[in-house]
Design a protein around this motif. Sequence first.
Motif, short mmCIF file in Angstrom:
data_model
loop_
_atom_site.label_atom_id
_atom_site.label_comp_id
_atom_site.label_asym_id
_atom_site.label_seq_id
_atom_site.Cartn_x
_atom_site.Cartn_y
_atom_site.Cartn_z
N LEU A 11 -0.19 -0.10 -14.07
CA LEU A 11 -0.53 -0.24 -12.66
C LEU A 11 -1.97 -0.71 -12.49
CD1 LEU A 11 1.11 3.05 -11.40
CD2 LEU A 11 1.59 0.80 -10.42
N ARG A 12 -2.15 -1.62 -11.56
CA ARG A 12 -3.48 -2.03 -11.11
C ARG A 12 -3.54 -1.69 -9.62
NH1 ARG A 12 -8.83 -2.80 -10.79
NH2 ARG A 12 -9.44 -4.72 -9.70
N ILE A 13 -4.51 -0.87 -9.23
CA ILE A 13 -4.69 -0.56 -7.80
C ILE A 13 -6.18 -0.62 -7.47
CG2 ILE A 13 -2.66 0.94 -7.82
CD1 ILE A 13 -5.73 2.76 -7.09
N TRP A 14 -6.46 -0.71 -6.17
CA TRP A 14 -7.83 -0.57 -5.70
C TRP A 14 -8.07 0.89 -5.31
CZ3 TRP A 14 -8.17 -5.14 -1.68
CH2 TRP A 14 -8.27 -6.36 -2.39
N ASN A 15 -9.21 1.43 -5.75
CA ASN A 15 -9.53 2.80 -5.36
C ASN A 15 -10.28 2.81 -4.03
OD1 ASN A 15 -12.23 2.17 -5.89
ND2 ASN A 15 -12.15 3.02 -7.96
N GLU A 16 -10.82 3.96 -3.70
CA GLU A 16 -11.45 4.14 -2.38
C GLU A 16 -12.70 3.30 -2.18
OE1 GLU A 16 -10.59 6.46 -4.53
OE2 GLU A 16 -9.79 8.28 -3.59
N LYS A 17 -13.27 2.77 -3.28
CA LYS A 17 -14.52 2.01 -3.17
C LYS A 17 -14.28 0.52 -2.96
CE LYS A 17 -16.87 5.29 -6.24
NZ LYS A 17 -17.62 5.45 -7.52
N ALA A 18 -13.04 0.10 -2.90
CA ALA A 18 -12.72 -1.33 -2.80
C ALA A 18 -13.29 -1.96 -1.54
CB ALA A 18 -11.21 -1.53 -2.84
N ASN A 19 -13.58 -3.25 -1.64
CA ASN A 19 -14.06 -4.04 -0.49
C ASN A 19 -15.27 -3.40 0.18
OD1 ASN A 19 -12.15 -5.94 -0.97
ND2 ASN A 19 -10.91 -5.52 0.84
N GLY A 20 -16.28 -3.16 -0.64
CA GLY A 20 -17.54 -2.62 -0.10
C GLY A 20 -17.42 -1.24 0.49
N GLY A 21 -16.43 -0.48 0.00
CA GLY A 21 -16.26 0.89 0.47
C GLY A 21 -15.25 1.05 1.59
N ARG A 22 -14.64 -0.05 2.07
CA ARG A 22 -13.59 0.08 3.10
C ARG A 22 -12.38 0.81 2.54
NH1 ARG A 22 -11.45 -2.17 7.61
NH2 ARG A 22 -9.51 -2.56 6.47
N GLY A 23 -12.08 0.53 1.27
CA GLY A 23 -10.95 1.20 0.65
C GLY A 23 -9.61 0.65 1.06
N ASP A 24 -9.50 -0.69 1.25
CA ASP A 24 -8.19 -1.29 1.54
C ASP A 24 -7.23 -1.02 0.39
OD1 ASP A 24 -8.67 -3.39 4.00
OD2 ASP A 24 -10.46 -3.17 2.76
N ALA A 25 -5.94 -1.00 0.70
CA ALA A 25 -4.93 -0.65 -0.30
C ALA A 25 -4.30 -1.90 -0.92
CB ALA A 25 -3.84 0.21 0.33
N PHE A 26 -4.30 -1.94 -2.24
CA PHE A 26 -3.64 -2.99 -3.01
C PHE A 26 -2.99 -2.32 -4.21
CE2 PHE A 26 -4.01 -5.56 -6.90
CZ PHE A 26 -3.15 -6.59 -6.58
N VAL A 27 -1.72 -2.68 -4.48
CA VAL A 27 -0.96 -2.11 -5.59
C VAL A 27 -0.30 -3.24 -6.37
CG1 VAL A 27 1.03 -0.69 -6.24
CG2 VAL A 27 -0.52 0.08 -4.43
N ASN A 28 -0.33 -3.14 -7.70
CA ASN A 28 0.27 -4.16 -8.56
C ASN A 28 0.92 -3.51 -9.77
OD1 ASN A 28 -1.09 -6.36 -11.02
ND2 ASN A 28 0.80 -6.70 -9.93
N PHE A 29 2.23 -3.78 -9.96
CA PHE A 29 2.90 -3.48 -11.22
C PHE A 29 2.72 -4.71 -12.12
CE2 PHE A 29 5.55 -0.18 -9.05
CZ PHE A 29 5.40 0.83 -10.00
N SER A 30 2.12 -4.52 -13.29
CA SER A 30 1.77 -5.67 -14.14
C SER A 30 2.30 -5.48 -15.55
CB SER A 30 0.25 -5.85 -14.18
OG SER A 30 -0.09 -6.97 -14.96
N PRO A 31 3.51 -6.00 -15.83
CA PRO A 31 4.10 -5.83 -17.17
C PRO A 31 3.39 -6.60 -18.27
CG PRO A 31 5.46 -7.27 -15.83
CD PRO A 31 4.41 -6.72 -14.92
#
Length: 432
Positions: A364-384
Amino acid sequence: MKTLLKIAVFSLSVLCTAETVRADRKVSKKIRVQVEADGRDYHNSIVSIPWNGSNPVTVFETTNGKKLRCVSQGESTPEGSKIYWKVDGTLKNGEVREYSIEPSSQPVRVTGEMSISEDKNGNLILQRGNQDILQYNTQIKKLPKYVDPAFRRAGYIHPAWSPAGNILTNINPADHMHHYGIWNPWTSISYDNDKYDLWNLGLKQGTVRFDTVIRTSAGDLFAEIQVKHTHVIFRPGEKQTVDTQEWTMEFTPKEEIVIMQERLSMKAWNTGDKMFMWDFVSDLEPATALPVILKAYRYAGFGFRATAEWTRDNCEMLTSEGKTRHEIDGTNGRWIYVSGQCANGKSGILIMSHPANRMHPEPLRIWNEKANGGRGDAFVNFSPSKNEDWVLEPEHTYRLHYRIVTYDGDMTPERAESLWQEFANTPKVTVK
């Protein structure tokens, strides 16, 4: 676009079993089938058997000599034909239910609960009743004039809705213009000893294109859109010189090569529950005599960019391994859900990886709470292909299968695990 879309309502027009009926004759008597919960409880599960008959059929559940018609639907594909039906309610562990599949003299009446429509631009929308589930975009969206045309593409899902009508996806956000709702390009590709990136469109090394609608189907139990994508690289050609009496110009034209073809299926199910459930099945095949190598990279493949309404302050994530948002990136999982506040209340999305997928449970690749300068936008990726190269050989097809559930309110780990178990391990079906 109207010529591409042919909505086919399957009325269970054919059925037979490989064990008992030859493919070239009609089913003349009913077929008995047992469905057993072997190891766990199931709820409103979908089951199926192969068929290759040629007359209309109806599926009944038989209990104490009484027959109750089931929600069912037939499907015919190049891989074979099946009939599906829903096992209503809860099938307890160890419980066995009896079904009969019976020939009909007339085509079976269908309600068309699951349907497909077009928007004004020709994009396709899967629906249950009068509710929109997801939109697959066949048309290229116009972008502002200041945005490089390289970022324009079709062949993605947006919007994906919750049952309450909340839009859970986002496209072309200013921070990542190449993000397209739910989509699945590959980031680091080796082809003919050169490397290409089909995810980061701004690099202008390639893209993924919608090609054609292969087929559509709709009816009582499911609605499906199946399309063809081409994965294209841009390779510089040989330098050329143009001479005229007035000026001389040197330029390097770009050659486009389709290196991979993809058959993508999006199938939404009529489970009868207060949620939307649909499958995302990607079949990849190299398009030339050369292999396509999906190089190890931290993100690629199935991606989900969430609504801009979700930030670090109102969004939560959890995986099958019990990892929360600040722990998830770099771990593996069978499923992940994301929930957050929207205009019409709290909603969420559960994404499940099938056990047959490469590298399952998948990285899994995701953005944590610090993403986008601290906005914390949600992104999720399954990466085989996150941790090691994936070599796709010519004349071979490689499948990735995900099931998505969108819901309102809260998801729980127990409910997510139950839904994954039903996805991964269907009830036992026996033709008598």
